[in-house]
Scaffold this motif. Sequence first.
Motif, PDB file in Angstrom:
ATOM      1  N   ASN A   1       0.974  -1.196  -0.025  1.00 56.82           N
ATOM      2  CA  ASN A   1      -0.119   0.112   0.020  1.00 56.82           C
ATOM      3  C   ASN A   1       0.994   1.220   0.070  1.00 56.82           C
ATOM      4  N   SER A   2       1.717   1.225  -1.000  1.00 54.27           N
ATOM      5  CA  SER A   2       2.894   2.354  -1.169  1.00 54.27           C
ATOM      6  C   SER A   2       3.312   2.793   0.089  1.00 54.27           C
ATOM      7  N   LYS A   3       3.356   1.848   1.025  1.00 56.17           N
ATOM      8  CA  LYS A   3       4.216   1.878   2.293  1.00 56.17           C
ATOM      9  C   LYS A   3       5.559   0.876   2.060  1.00 56.17           C
ATOM     10  N   VAL A   4       6.775   1.359   2.233  1.00 54.91           N
ATOM     11  CA  VAL A   4       7.951   0.356   1.931  1.00 54.91           C
ATOM     12  C   VAL A   4       7.960  -0.286   3.394  1.00 54.91           C
ATOM     13  N   THR A   5       8.138  -1.705   3.414  1.00 51.06           N
ATOM     14  CA  THR A   5       8.376  -2.409   4.547  1.00 51.06           C
ATOM     15  C   THR A   5       9.984  -2.971   4.292  1.00 51.06           C
ATOM     16  N   THR A   6      10.814  -3.132   5.322  1.00 51.54           N
ATOM     17  CA  THR A   6      11.919  -3.861   5.200  1.00 51.54           C
ATOM     18  C   THR A   6      11.754  -5.016   5.731  1.00 51.54           C
ATOM     19  N   ILE A   7      12.606  -6.054   5.463  1.00 55.88           N
ATOM     20  CA  ILE A   7      12.549  -7.566   5.998  1.00 55.88           C
ATOM     21  C   ILE A   7      12.347  -7.552   7.378  1.00 55.88           C
ATOM     22  N   ASN A   8      13.430  -6.599   8.085  1.00 54.88           N
ATOM     23  CA  ASN A   8      13.469  -6.390   9.638  1.00 54.88           C
ATOM     24  C   ASN A   8      12.089  -6.071  10.327  1.00 54.88           C
ATOM     25  N   GLU A   9      11.498  -5.153   9.365  1.00 57.11           N
ATOM     26  CA  GLU A   9      10.361  -4.436  10.008  1.00 57.11           C
ATOM     27  C   GLU A   9       9.302  -5.652   9.708  1.00 57.11           C
ATOM     28  N   SER A  10       9.101  -6.418   8.741  1.00 53.76           N
ATOM     29  CA  SER A  10       8.166  -7.297   8.530  1.00 53.76           C
ATOM     30  C   SER A  10       8.279  -8.739   9.550  1.00 53.76           C
ATOM     31  N   VAL A  11       9.739  -8.916  10.059  1.00 54.23           N
ATOM     32  CA  VAL A  11      10.037  -9.607  11.062  1.00 54.23           C
ATOM     33  C   VAL A  11       9.432  -9.273  12.233  1.00 54.23           C
ATOM     34  N   ASP A  12       9.824  -8.189  12.562  1.00 51.07           N
ATOM     35  CA  ASP A  12       9.328  -7.635  13.839  1.00 51.07           C
ATOM     36  C   ASP A  12       7.953  -7.733  14.139  1.00 51.07           C
ATOM     37  N   LEU A  13       7.000  -7.499  12.835  1.00 44.54           N
ATOM     38  CA  LEU A  13       5.597  -7.455  12.684  1.00 44.54           C
ATOM     39  C   LEU A  13       5.114  -8.901  13.166  1.00 44.54           C
ATOM     40  N   VAL A  14       5.682 -10.033  12.554  1.00 41.49           N
ATOM     41  CA  VAL A  14       5.252 -11.289  12.773  1.00 41.49           C
ATOM     42  C   VAL A  14       5.437 -11.705  14.063  1.00 41.49           C
ATOM     43  N   LYS A  15       6.596 -11.247  14.705  1.00 43.83           N
ATOM     44  CA  LYS A  15       7.008 -11.832  15.934  1.00 43.83           C
ATOM     45  C   LYS A  15       6.000 -11.196  17.123  1.00 43.83           C
ATOM     46  N   GLU A  16       5.300 -10.297  16.646  1.00 42.42           N
ATOM     47  CA  GLU A  16       4.287  -9.916  17.702  1.00 42.42           C
ATOM     48  C   GLU A  16       3.069 -10.569  17.774  1.00 42.42           C
ATOM     49  N   ASP A  17       2.909 -11.664  16.809  1.00 37.99           N
ATOM     50  CA  ASP A  17       1.689 -12.572  16.962  1.00 37.99           C
ATOM     51  C   ASP A  17       2.205 -13.729  17.301  1.00 37.99           C
ATOM     52  N   LYS A  18       1.460 -14.967  17.025  1.00 38.51           N
ATOM     53  CA  LYS A  18       1.863 -16.399  17.215  1.00 38.51           C
ATOM     54  C   LYS A  18       2.676 -16.814  16.016  1.00 38.51           C
ATOM     55  N   ILE A  19       3.725 -17.324  16.352  1.00 38.90           N
ATOM     56  CA  ILE A  19       4.536 -18.000  15.290  1.00 38.90           C
ATOM     57  C   ILE A  19       4.331 -19.227  15.194  1.00 38.90           C
ATOM     58  N   PRO A  20       4.112 -20.214  14.030  1.00 38.02           N
ATOM     59  CA  PRO A  20       3.541 -21.494  14.136  1.00 38.02           C
ATOM     60  C   PRO A  20       4.691 -22.435  14.707  1.00 38.02           C
ATOM     61  N   SER A  21       4.410 -22.970  15.574  1.00 38.45           N
ATOM     62  CA  SER A  21       5.323 -24.204  16.142  1.00 38.45           C
ATOM     63  C   SER A  21       5.914 -24.894  15.327  1.00 38.45           C
ATOM     64  N   HIS A  22       5.254 -25.453  14.355  1.00 36.24           N
ATOM     65  CA  HIS A  22       5.517 -26.634  13.650  1.00 36.24           C
ATOM     66  C   HIS A  22       5.270 -26.086  11.907  1.00 36.24           C
ATOM     67  N   ILE A  23       6.297 -25.704  11.112  1.00 42.53           N
ATOM     68  CA  ILE A  23       6.037 -25.553   9.755  1.00 42.53           C
ATOM     69  C   ILE A  23       6.587 -26.656   8.813  1.00 42.53           C
ATOM     70  N   ALA A  24       5.873 -27.153   7.835  1.00 44.06           N
ATOM     71  CA  ALA A  24       6.290 -28.168   7.057  1.00 44.06           C
ATOM     72  C   ALA A  24       6.272 -27.628   5.739  1.00 44.06           C
ATOM     73  N   ILE A  25       7.275 -27.823   4.665  1.00 43.14           N
ATOM     74  CA  ILE A  25       7.478 -27.445   3.462  1.00 43.14           C
ATOM     75  C   ILE A  25       7.740 -28.443   2.463  1.00 43.14           C
ATOM     76  N   ILE A  26       6.728 -28.480   1.334  1.00 45.09           N
ATOM     77  CA  ILE A  26       7.218 -29.384  -0.010  1.00 45.09           C
ATOM     78  C   ILE A  26       7.967 -28.412  -0.793  1.00 45.09           C
ATOM     79  N   MET A  27       9.320 -28.588  -0.932  1.00 49.62           N
ATOM     80  CA  MET A  27      10.082 -27.862  -1.762  1.00 49.62           C
ATOM     81  C   MET A  27      10.251 -28.145  -3.155  1.00 49.62           C
ATOM     82  N   ASP A  28       9.169 -27.666  -3.734  1.00 48.25           N
ATOM     83  CA  ASP A  28       9.013 -27.914  -5.188  1.00 48.25           C
ATOM     84  C   ASP A  28       9.709 -27.004  -6.185  1.00 48.25           C
ATOM     85  N   GLY A  29       9.743 -27.177  -7.387  1.00 44.14           N
ATOM     86  CA  GLY A  29      10.234 -26.541  -8.470  1.00 44.14           C
ATOM     87  C   GLY A  29      11.779 -26.071  -8.545  1.00 44.14           C
TER      88      GLY A  29
END
Length: 264
Positions: free
Chosen positions: A11-39
């Motif tokens: 939305n025209s706001k520039v967010t750095t990776i550090n800012e988005s990391v801080d943002l997700v850290k304010e909420d619940k981080i999934p305990s278990h992440i599973a990944i299908i590493m395709d492509g």
Amino acid sequence: MFKKLLRKKTNSKVTTINESVDLVKEDKIPSHIAIIMDGNGRWAKKRALPRIAGHHEGMKTVRKITRCACDLGVKVLTLYAFSTENWKRPKSEVEFLMRLPEQFLNSFLPELMERNIRIEMIGVMETLPSHTQKALKYAMNATKDNTGLVLNFAMNYGGRAEIVMAIQQLMKQVEEGELAIDDIDEACVNQYVMTSHLPEPDLLIRTSGEVRLSNFMLWQLAYTELWFTDIHWPDFDEQCLVEAISVYQTRNRRYGGLKGEETN
Ligand code: V07
């Protein structure tokens, strides 16, 4: 921690990776992440490179995403490295893939120790080449007392085969008179799946555009949030992981039945 200054427009706001990391850290981080590493193959084809170049690049992404998950405080990261279907690929490709765990561990094991990461495995070990088994066993043993992130590789793994094995073990108990058929419930089955000691995945990520489970963790994914992206695995980065987590956080997690989930 995140030195790279990736920039993303929201939305025209520039967010750095550090800012988005801080943002997700304010909420619940999934305990278990599973990944299908395709492509990985498609990534290579786009660049007129051999498929194995894609696998090699994919291995570097495994390192990057492991570091990121560790820094975010994820407890378990399960990665689908080799499926029971993958044996059908050309012999030379399978041979290359079976050398990747050694390559990965040769360079990354010291950092795994430093980060207190424990390596675990699901799948059938016995039919892997002996050099691969040796590397996996060495890494599991070296990291067995680490108490941080569990880096769980699905190797020679198939979800249906896992359920069949659980049924066979339950039937053995029945045959020996240790278990009554009417006493078999979900908790019994849970005891015999390969992740019995781990929490169920909260978030499943699949890269490279396919929207299916491809025989991955069929029992465990019953209530898991699913997130798909068109990005090929070698191009997947910290920003992608943070985006997947933030989507997970905004979804209203309704366990079937508990909050009146609409099923029809
Ligand atoms: C593999 C790289 C990632 C993309 C998917 C296919 C290719 C890391 C490992 C690995 C496995 C066990 C372990 C340490 C590392 C691996 C395979 C393929 C077979 F203890 N990447 N990677 N194993 N790819």
